[in-house]
Structures are given as structure tokens and as C-alpha cells.
Write a protein that holds these residues in place. Sequence first.
Motif, mmCIF file in Angstrom:
data_model
loop_
_atom_site.group_PDB
_atom_site.id
_atom_site.type_symbol
_atom_site.label_atom_id
_atom_site.label_comp_id
_atom_site.label_asym_id
_atom_site.label_seq_id
_atom_site.Cartn_x
_atom_site.Cartn_y
_atom_site.Cartn_z
ATOM 1 N N ARG A 197 42.675 44.836 37.959
ATOM 2 C CA ARG A 197 42.803 44.783 39.423
ATOM 3 C C ARG A 197 41.689 43.879 39.946
ATOM 4 N N PHE A 198 42.065 42.862 40.671
ATOM 5 C CA PHE A 198 41.049 41.918 41.150
ATOM 6 C C PHE A 198 40.313 42.437 42.382
ATOM 7 N N ASP A 199 40.841 43.498 43.018
ATOM 8 C CA ASP A 199 40.128 44.058 44.165
ATOM 9 C C ASP A 199 38.995 44.982 43.727
ATOM 10 N N VAL A 200 38.991 45.361 42.437
ATOM 11 C CA VAL A 200 37.925 46.206 41.911
ATOM 12 C C VAL A 200 36.872 45.358 41.225
ATOM 13 N N GLY A 201 37.321 44.388 40.465
ATOM 14 C CA GLY A 201 36.375 43.535 39.761
ATOM 15 C C GLY A 201 35.950 44.138 38.441
ATOM 16 N N LEU A 202 35.335 43.322 37.627
ATOM 17 C CA LEU A 202 34.888 43.745 36.313
ATOM 18 C C LEU A 202 33.388 44.003 36.349
ATOM 19 N N PRO A 203 32.935 45.106 35.755
ATOM 20 C CA PRO A 203 31.509 45.430 35.824
ATOM 21 C C PRO A 203 30.642 44.534 34.961
ATOM 22 N N GLU A 204 31.253 43.880 33.962
ATOM 23 C CA GLU A 204 30.454 43.044 33.070
ATOM 24 C C GLU A 204 29.881 41.865 33.848
ATOM 25 N N SER A 205 28.592 41.761 33.888
ATOM 26 C CA SER A 205 27.924 40.770 34.729
ATOM 27 C C SER A 205 28.374 39.354 34.419
ATOM 28 N N GLY A 206 28.857 38.670 35.439
ATOM 29 C CA GLY A 206 29.186 37.263 35.297
ATOM 30 C C GLY A 206 30.565 36.967 34.766
ATOM 31 N N HIS A 207 31.325 37.983 34.343
ATOM 32 C CA HIS A 207 32.641 37.732 33.780
ATOM 33 C C HIS A 207 33.641 37.331 34.852
ATOM 34 N N VAL A 208 34.415 36.302 34.575
ATOM 35 C CA VAL A 208 35.481 35.856 35.474
ATOM 36 C C VAL A 208 36.789 35.885 34.698
ATOM 37 N N HIS A 209 37.772 36.589 35.225
ATOM 38 C CA HIS A 209 39.050 36.742 34.546
ATOM 39 C C HIS A 209 39.982 35.594 34.904
ATOM 40 N N ALA A 210 40.756 35.151 33.924
ATOM 41 C CA ALA A 210 41.762 34.117 34.182
ATOM 42 C C ALA A 210 42.848 34.689 35.074
ATOM 43 N N THR A 211 43.120 34.028 36.167
ATOM 44 C CA THR A 211 44.137 34.463 37.106
ATOM 45 C C THR A 211 45.463 33.757 36.820
ATOM 46 N N SER A 212 46.531 34.238 37.447
ATOM 47 C CA SER A 212 47.824 33.567 37.307
ATOM 48 C C SER A 212 47.751 32.153 37.868
ATOM 49 N N GLU A 213 46.923 31.960 38.895
ATOM 50 C CA GLU A 213 46.745 30.619 39.463
ATOM 51 C C GLU A 213 46.104 29.673 38.456
ATOM 52 N N LEU A 214 45.090 30.167 37.721
ATOM 53 C CA LEU A 214 44.452 29.323 36.710
ATOM 54 C C LEU A 214 45.435 29.006 35.577
ATOM 55 N N LEU A 215 46.197 30.007 35.145
ATOM 56 C CA LEU A 215 47.190 29.762 34.100
ATOM 57 C C LEU A 215 48.178 28.689 34.533
ATOM 58 N N ASP A 216 48.603 28.741 35.788
ATOM 59 C CA ASP A 216 49.522 27.732 36.302
ATOM 60 C C ASP A 216 48.864 26.359 36.314
ATOM 61 N N HIS A 217 47.586 26.324 36.664
ATOM 62 C CA HIS A 217 46.859 25.056 36.698
ATOM 63 C C HIS A 217 46.749 24.459 35.296
ATOM 64 N N VAL A 218 46.383 25.287 34.308
ATOM 65 C CA VAL A 218 46.275 24.813 32.926
ATOM 66 C C VAL A 218 47.635 24.329 32.435
ATOM 67 N N ARG A 219 48.676 25.047 32.821
ATOM 68 C CA ARG A 219 50.037 24.682 32.416
ATOM 69 C C ARG A 219 50.414 23.282 32.914
ATOM 70 N N SER A 220 49.875 22.906 34.053
ATOM 71 C CA SER A 220 50.248 21.630 34.670
ATOM 72 C C SER A 220 49.320 20.481 34.309
#
Length: 323
Positions: A197-220
Motif C-alpha cells: 500500500r503506497f499510502d502506508v509506505g515501507l518502514p525500511e529507510s530509503g526504500h522506494v518501491h517500483a510503481t505501475s507507472e515506473l513499470l510502464d515507463h521502463v516498458r516504453s
Amino acid sequence: MLRRRLGGPSGPLVSALCLGAMPFGTTVDEKTSFAILDRFVEAGGSLVDTADNYAFWAPGGTGDESENTVGRWLASRRRDEVVISTKVGARPTVPGSGLETAEGLSAPVIRKAAEDSLRRLGTDHIDLYWTHIEDRTVPLEETLGALDELVGGGKVAVLGCSNHAGWRIERARALARTNGWTAYTCVQQRYSYLQPRFDVGLPESGHVHATSELLDHVRSEPDLTLLAYSSLLSGAYTRPDKTLSAAYDHPGTGQRLTVLREVAAELGATANQVVLSWLLGGDPPVIPIVGVSSVEQLDEVLAAVELELPRETRARLDLAGRG
């Protein structure tokens, strides 16, 4: 082993699995680290990922340990057998502190950090060099210019960025193109089969999760390659003693885990192998970074390269937990 190109058709050819060296020299002793590295190369693996701050958080750790361990192992190998990936930017400047004192991405820091990594690794070049975190206190022009100097000087071959926002990745790539500099052609984010859930976030300091938007960008973008860290969620798929963070506390998690376990049983595979196969054969295909603490664990994940998910099975996995 299956091979992939890093950063488009002109990039280096590497193994489809990347071995993460984060614990080497701290929680995994040198003898075991060498055995894991040897087995990985024997199995056709070639891409090894480390950083200039692994693992400063381990008891007694300084951040030198992983690069030093990989460097001592490299001394016994032909350098062209492996593709070495390391990072700059997240090393604490105050012993005992965390990312709040990270070295950042100024030109002087990048130049010095690269030399320090080369020394610890015992090599004259870094195959893939990452900016480990964002540093918005430094102009992108300064960071990218310093990285391009390293490429021009033959000290670095391919550039990547990790834990960056999607819009910053594209801004950096556009700026590099405008100035005739070497651009980022690899992205490394946290990514696995379970989605947070991106509204909660990940507790691991500095971690950024790949979003569907990023996957679409890499795909293109044909010249952009995505590598996924925490691809096996630190063992949480198979070990009951490993708990998921609050970001995964939503109905979709249970639904995806149920389907994952069903598929693993049907294919006679482990959940870890199914997750890695799902990543390897996805759209876009992802290079998973796998961290292990024994040769036995490595053998399990290596088998994932040979596991092919039938189209219908992949569709079941994809659709699980989607509302």
C-alpha cells in the motif's frame, strides 16, 4: 543461465539473476561468501551487486565489508568473468548514524567514493555504478556531470539510479541527453510479487518501491533496464518467522499468497522460485537481485531460471488480489 542486456541492445550481457552481496563480510562470513560467489559463477551467473555502505548497520559494520569481501574474492578470478555493480550516495558520514548523514551526490563525493570503491574491489573499473539514493540538495547537473567524467575516464561503464522517484529518473535522463552526457540506463527499486500500500509506505529507510507507472515507463524505453531488490522479501514467502511490514497489510496480500502457494504446489516448485520466474518473465522483464546466506539457498533460486510459467498460470498470478 539466461542472459539479459543491461541498458539496451548495446549494453553488457549479464546473467538474468543478480547476486546481492549485501551481507558478505558481516552476517555472512568470508568463507561462505566465497563459496556462494563461486557457485553463482559456476552456474553461469555473472552480475554481482554491492554498495559502498554494506553493511554499516550490522554490529561492528563500517560499510566497507561487502566491497572488501567481493574484492578479495575477485582477486582469485578472471575479472571479465563477472560484472560488478556498486553504489554511491548512501554511506553515512558519521559512524553509528544512518541515512540522515548520508554522503550524498555532490561531485567531490562521487569522485572520492568511486576511487574508494575501486580500491576496495581491487579493480580498475566498475561495470555498473548507481546513485544509491536521491540527493536534492545537489543540482542534477553536478551529479550527472561527475558521473559522466567517470565514464569518460574509463572508471565506470554503465550508470544506474536506485530509490529515485520516477519523475526524477526521467528528468535526469533528459538532462543527460541535452548535455551529451552518459544517461542512466538502469533503475533499481524494491519490487516483488506482493504489492504494498503506497499510502502506508515501507518502514525500511530509503526504500522506494517500483510503481505501475515506473513499470510502464521502463516498458516504453528500450534502453532502460529494471533491477529489483528485496525480490524475495527477506525470506517472508517461505519462512514463518519473517513478518511482512504494515505496507503489505491489505486483502490483496492474502489473495496473492494463496494463488502463489497453489501455483508452487502445481508446478512442484517453491514459492521463491515462482516469484523469481514471475519477475524474470514479466512485462517488462525484471532482473531480480537475490540475497542468500548459504550455497543451498542459492541453489534454490538458481533453479528459478529454468522454471517457465504457463501463460494461464501467469495470468492467474497477475490477477490475484486485484479488487
